[in-house]
Design a protein around this motif. Structure first.
Motif, PDB file in Angstrom:
ATOM      1  N   ALA A 145       0.838  -1.212   0.000  1.00  0.00           N
ATOM      2  CA  ALA A 145       0.000   0.000   0.000  1.00  0.00           C
ATOM      3  C   ALA A 145       0.867   1.255   0.000  1.00  0.00           C
ATOM      4  CB  ALA A 145      -0.942  -0.020   1.206  1.00  0.00           C
ATOM      5  N   ALA A 146       1.993   1.191   0.717  1.00  0.00           N
ATOM      6  CA  ALA A 146       2.883   2.362   0.788  1.00  0.00           C
ATOM      7  C   ALA A 146       3.606   2.603  -0.535  1.00  0.00           C
ATOM      8  CB  ALA A 146       3.912   2.160   1.894  1.00  0.00           C
ATOM      9  N   ARG A 147       3.576   1.627  -1.433  1.00  0.00           N
ATOM     10  CA  ARG A 147       4.293   1.748  -2.713  1.00  0.00           C
ATOM     11  C   ARG A 147       3.344   1.802  -3.907  1.00  0.00           C
ATOM     12  NH1 ARG A 147       7.109  -0.114   1.126  1.00  0.00           N
ATOM     13  NH2 ARG A 147       9.364   0.253   1.269  1.00  0.00           N
TER      14      ARG A 147
ATOM     15  N   GLU B  31      -6.022  -2.112   9.178  1.00  0.00           N
ATOM     16  CA  GLU B  31      -5.029  -1.169   9.725  1.00  0.00           C
ATOM     17  C   GLU B  31      -3.772  -1.111   8.864  1.00  0.00           C
ATOM     18  OE1 GLU B  31      -4.598  -2.328  13.814  1.00  0.00           O
ATOM     19  OE2 GLU B  31      -6.411  -1.220  14.419  1.00  0.00           O
ATOM     20  N   ALA B  32      -3.478  -2.197   8.164  1.00  0.00           N
ATOM     21  CA  ALA B  32      -2.271  -2.228   7.321  1.00  0.00           C
ATOM     22  C   ALA B  32      -2.473  -1.443   6.023  1.00  0.00           C
ATOM     23  CB  ALA B  32      -1.896  -3.671   7.009  1.00  0.00           C
ATOM     24  N   GLY B  33      -3.720  -1.098   5.697  1.00  0.00           N
ATOM     25  CA  GLY B  33      -3.927  -0.260   4.510  1.00  0.00           C
ATOM     26  C   GLY B  33      -4.666  -0.910   3.366  1.00  0.00           C
ATOM     27  N   ALA B  34      -5.239  -2.117   3.596  1.00  0.00           N
ATOM     28  CA  ALA B  34      -6.076  -2.704   2.533  1.00  0.00           C
ATOM     29  C   ALA B  34      -7.256  -1.769   2.286  1.00  0.00           C
ATOM     30  CB  ALA B  34      -6.571  -4.085   2.954  1.00  0.00           C
ATOM     31  N   PHE B  35      -7.742  -1.694   1.025  1.00  0.00           N
ATOM     32  CA  PHE B  35      -8.881  -0.793   0.745  1.00  0.00           C
ATOM     33  C   PHE B  35     -10.219  -1.507   0.852  1.00  0.00           C
ATOM     34  CE2 PHE B  35     -10.491  -1.978  -3.425  1.00  0.00           C
ATOM     35  CZ  PHE B  35      -9.439  -2.725  -3.954  1.00  0.00           C
ATOM     36  N   ALA B  36     -10.202  -2.827   0.946  1.00  0.00           N
ATOM     37  CA  ALA B  36     -11.430  -3.618   1.122  1.00  0.00           C
ATOM     38  C   ALA B  36     -10.990  -5.008   1.562  1.00  0.00           C
ATOM     39  CB  ALA B  36     -12.216  -3.708  -0.181  1.00  0.00           C
ATOM     40  N   VAL B  37     -11.933  -5.770   2.137  1.00  0.00           N
ATOM     41  CA  VAL B  37     -11.571  -7.122   2.552  1.00  0.00           C
ATOM     42  C   VAL B  37     -12.720  -8.085   2.233  1.00  0.00           C
ATOM     43  CG1 VAL B  37     -12.272  -6.650   4.969  1.00  0.00           C
ATOM     44  CG2 VAL B  37     -10.789  -8.601   4.470  1.00  0.00           C
TER      45      VAL B  37
END
Ligand code: KIV
Length: 274
Positions: A133-135, A177-183
């Motif tokens: 997510a950070a990249r 919390e890690a930055g996924a946009f959906a689960v």
């Protein structure tokens, strides 16, 4: 192959903004014609690794390769205009390290033009999701029943009953919390799906996880009645295309054997002009 989508296509932030609003409509697709059919009706189209079982006759998703996902991703890309396109990372292509996951996700995005990737796993994948997510790699996570772990789980049974519920809840919180946009929440009880949906800030997409989720996904061949090898109880069939195709093929076979075809001179003349 172009790596970009048209400007009309939905984006991961637009999907996040749908949390708690109109439910998200999601389906799988593996080919251009099916992508064209589902695109006007769907918010998210997933090129799922279920392609291995549904189109390639594999016994599980474990034999699916990155090359297969890229080839089907390219086919689906040609059929989409509006839906957000997500491609599954296959087993073995992301679990080893965040670096391995980034290299393969970047290849999938560059070669298919998809806007996001999906990977299976909860707490154990949080570091990788954060890294991606950070990249610039939007990640859809997948917890509950994770088919790539079928051997470790001992089958395709419901997850999150009794004491297991808290582990699945922690998995969902960790990926959010890690930055996924959906689960994706697969095959978990309604009470758990409801709790997770209320607790996390990103949309939950259910498959066999009740209407409490922010959206739903199905394997398109399951809901069209095209895939008969395995029929999960939660799948509502909206058509019986497998039966219709079988009847059509039987009718064709009958016509051929009975020589019931129009005479050649009646069908000439409709060839495309060169
Ligand atoms: O591979 C797949 O098709 C999936 C969905 C059904 C969620 O992971």
């Amino acid at each position: 192959m172009s790596a970009t989508r048209g400007t009309k296509a939905l984006t991961p932030p637009e999907i996040v903004a749908r949390k708690g609003r109109t439910p998200l409509v999601c389906l799988t697709a593996y080919t251009t014609p099916i992508a064209q059919l589902v695109d006007p009706h769907c918010d998210v189209v997933l090129v799922g690794d279920s392609v291995g079982m549904v189109l390639h006759g594999l016994p599980s998703t474990l034999g699916v390769t990155l090359e297969m996902m890229i080839m089907h991703g390219q086919a689906v890309r040609r059929g989409l205009e509006r839906a957000l396109m997500v491609v599954d990372m296959p087993f073995g292509s992301y679990e080893q390290s965040p670096g391995q996951a980034f290299d393969n996700a970047a290849r999938v995005m560059a070669q298919t033009g998809c806007a996001a990737v999906k990977l299976e796993g909860g707490e154990s994948m949080a570091e990788t999701i954060r890294f991606l997510a950070a990249r610039g790699v939007p990640v859809m996570a997948h917890v509950g029943l994770t088919p790539q772990a079928v051997n470790a789980l001992g089958g395709y049974r419901v997850q999150g009953r009794g004491d297991e519920a808290d582990r699945i809840r922690r998995d969902a919180v960790a990926v959010a919390e890690a930055g996924a946009f959906a689960v994706v929440l697969e095959k978990i009880p309604e009470v758990l799906a409801q709790r997770i949906t209320q607790e996390i800030a990103i949309p939950t997409i259910g498959i066999g996880a009740s209407p409490a989720c922010d959206g739903q996904i199905l394997v398109v061949d399951d809901m069209l009645g095209l895939f008969g090898a395995f029929r999960p109880k939660f799948v509502k069939r909206y058509a019986e295309l497998g039966e219709a195709a079988s009847a059509a093929i039987a009718a064709y076979s009958h016509d051929v054997r009975e020589r019931r075809f129009p005479a050649a001179e009646h069908v000439f003349g409709d060839e495309p002009k060169t």
